[in-house]
Design an enzyme around this catalytic site. Structure first.
Site, mmCIF file in Angstrom:
data_model
loop_
_atom_site.group_PDB
_atom_site.id
_atom_site.type_symbol
_atom_site.label_atom_id
_atom_site.label_comp_id
_atom_site.label_asym_id
_atom_site.label_seq_id
_atom_site.Cartn_x
_atom_site.Cartn_y
_atom_site.Cartn_z
ATOM 1 N N ASN A 9 0.876 -1.168 0.000
ATOM 2 C CA ASN A 9 0.000 0.000 0.000
ATOM 3 C C ASN A 9 0.914 1.219 0.000
ATOM 4 O O ASN A 9 1.482 1.564 1.030
ATOM 5 C CB ASN A 9 -0.900 -0.015 1.245
ATOM 6 C CG ASN A 9 -1.744 1.250 1.351
ATOM 7 O OD1 ASN A 9 -1.784 2.065 0.430
ATOM 8 N ND2 ASN A 9 -2.414 1.421 2.484
ATOM 9 N N LYS A 11 0.175 4.193 -0.236
ATOM 10 C CA LYS A 11 -0.480 5.379 0.348
ATOM 11 C C LYS A 11 -0.220 6.575 -0.579
ATOM 12 O O LYS A 11 -0.166 6.401 -1.794
ATOM 13 C CB LYS A 11 0.002 5.593 1.781
ATOM 14 C CG LYS A 11 -0.155 4.312 2.629
ATOM 15 C CD LYS A 11 0.055 4.501 4.083
ATOM 16 C CE LYS A 11 -0.154 3.179 4.804
ATOM 17 N NZ LYS A 11 -0.020 3.274 6.251
ATOM 18 N N HIS A 94 -9.453 1.614 4.701
ATOM 19 C CA HIS A 94 -8.201 1.728 5.454
ATOM 20 C C HIS A 94 -8.425 2.658 6.649
ATOM 21 O O HIS A 94 -9.187 3.618 6.559
ATOM 22 C CB HIS A 94 -7.091 2.262 4.543
ATOM 23 C CG HIS A 94 -5.745 2.143 5.166
ATOM 24 N ND1 HIS A 94 -5.281 3.031 6.110
ATOM 25 C CD2 HIS A 94 -4.777 1.204 5.019
ATOM 26 C CE1 HIS A 94 -4.071 2.649 6.500
ATOM 27 N NE2 HIS A 94 -3.748 1.536 5.862
ATOM 28 N N GLU A 96 -6.742 4.964 7.781
ATOM 29 C CA GLU A 96 -6.462 6.377 7.497
ATOM 30 C C GLU A 96 -7.667 7.038 6.820
ATOM 31 O O GLU A 96 -7.953 8.211 7.048
ATOM 32 C CB GLU A 96 -5.196 6.493 6.625
ATOM 33 C CG GLU A 96 -3.946 6.215 7.456
ATOM 34 C CD GLU A 96 -2.819 5.544 6.681
ATOM 35 O OE1 GLU A 96 -2.820 5.580 5.442
ATOM 36 O OE2 GLU A 96 -1.924 4.977 7.348
ATOM 37 N N GLU A 164 -5.545 -4.817 10.375
ATOM 38 C CA GLU A 164 -4.515 -3.825 10.660
ATOM 39 C C GLU A 164 -4.822 -3.148 11.995
ATOM 40 O O GLU A 164 -5.644 -2.208 12.037
ATOM 41 C CB GLU A 164 -4.475 -2.766 9.557
ATOM 42 C CG GLU A 164 -4.170 -3.315 8.185
ATOM 43 C CD GLU A 164 -3.526 -2.270 7.278
ATOM 44 O OE1 GLU A 164 -2.460 -2.564 6.740
ATOM 45 O OE2 GLU A 164 -4.075 -1.165 7.127
ATOM 46 N N GLY A 170 2.566 2.179 10.918
ATOM 47 C CA GLY A 170 3.538 3.273 10.799
ATOM 48 C C GLY A 170 4.233 3.625 12.093
ATOM 49 O O GLY A 170 4.889 4.655 12.205
ATOM 50 N N SER A 210 3.418 -2.240 10.308
ATOM 51 C CA SER A 210 4.871 -2.342 10.536
ATOM 52 C C SER A 210 5.433 -3.717 10.180
ATOM 53 O O SER A 210 6.379 -4.193 10.802
ATOM 54 C CB SER A 210 5.227 -1.964 11.986
ATOM 55 O OG SER A 210 4.844 -0.628 12.254
HETATM 56 P P1 13P Z 1 3.035 0.316 7.722
HETATM 57 O O1 13P Z 1 3.534 -0.968 7.111
HETATM 58 O O2 13P Z 1 3.800 1.527 7.266
HETATM 59 O O3 13P Z 1 2.928 0.228 9.224
HETATM 60 O O4 13P Z 1 1.550 0.553 7.171
HETATM 61 C C1 13P Z 1 0.647 -0.499 7.244
HETATM 62 C C2 13P Z 1 -0.552 -0.119 6.482
HETATM 63 O O5 13P Z 1 -1.286 0.766 6.868
HETATM 64 C C3 13P Z 1 -0.804 -0.822 5.219
HETATM 65 O O6 13P Z 1 -2.067 -0.532 4.740
#
Ligand code: 13P
Length: 248
Positions: A9, A11, A94, A96, A164, A170, A210
């Site tokens: 992803n 982002k 997601h 976010e 997640e 992150g 992560s």
């Molecule tokens: P990270 O791997 O940066 O923690 O992000 C995970 C994520 O949100 C994947 O959609």
């Protein structure tokens, strides 16, 4: 047997030309993957990335899709628009998007049903916050996200679920392999109760948060974990290829 699926992803990272360079840097190193390999790229990168993945085993994903087929929805993108470029997967819900863009279980549900209807494979994200975990609400939150977000789906095995935990995204703080496995087992059990037990055995459930080149082997060794949704590490060609090659 569930085929593992490792999806990056990106982002809001990588211009189209940067995305092309990233795919060029990984394609040879992921070609012997035992799993499905997906890059979920910013919408504007899709045409360029669609070109560069031709003839490779890398598949294309988007990061969102609108639930209407067309119409007055300024700024949104429909399933047909994605499909014209060969997009196969789409991330929906997601955390976010839930946190910053008002996504709810109801809108997740509408988008998921529309994606399925159009023949896209939704990667539906669910997961609890740190506060919810610490106050013992993880299962209640997951129940709600599954019951409402996935309502009305006739074959749940057509969906990929990404577990997640928000506190692991992150932050460098991964759920332990055991924690992730245990929670994903719970999600599968809940899917069995809500939909059908046979479909729940078939549904692929990824871990995200992560996940990196160092911890991917331990996570992927867990029986319930069918893949990963990778944020930060998917932007680094060596790391993403190492995760895809978790079995080597
Ligand atoms: P990270 O791997 O940066 O923690 O992000 C995970 C994520 O949100 C994947 O959609």
């Amino acid at each position: 047997m569930r085929k593992p699926i490792i999806a990056g992803n990106w982002k809001m990272n990588n211009t189209a030309s940067e995305g092309v360079a990233l795919v060029n840097a990984i394609k040879d190193n992921v070609k012997n993957a035992c799993c499905d390999v997906v890059v979920c790229v910013p919408a504007i990168d899709i045409p360029a990335v669609a070109e560069v993945i031709k003839g490779t085993n890398i598949e294309l994903g988007a990061q969102n899709v609108h639930f209407a087929a067309k119409g007055a929805y300024t700024g949104e993108i429909s399933a047909e628009m994605l499909k014209e470029y060969g997009v196969k997967y789409v991330i929906i819900g997601h955390s976010e998007r839930r946190q910053y863009f008002g996504e709810t279980d109801e809108t997740v549900n509408k988008r998921t049903l529309a994606a399925l209807e159009a023949g896209l494979i939704p990667i539906v994200c669910i997961g609890e916050s740190l506060e919810e975990r610490e106050t013992g609400k993880t299962e209640t939150v997951l129940d709600r996200q599954i019951e409402t977000g996935l309502k009305g789906i006739d074959d749940i095995s057509k969906v990929v679920i990404a577990y997640e935990p928000i506190w692991a995204i992150g932050t460098g703080k991964t759920a332990t392999s055991e924690q992730a496995n245990e929670t994903i087992a719970y999600i599968r059990k809940k899917c069995g109760e809500t939909f059908c037990p046979k479909c729940a055995e078939k549904v692929r459930i990824q871990y995200g948060g992560s996940m990196n080149a160092g911890n991917c082997k331990a996570l992927m060794a867990m029986p319930e974990i069918d893949g990963g949704l990778i944020g930060g590490a998917s932007l680094k060609p060596v790391d993403f290829a190492a995760i895809v090659n978790f079995d080597k």
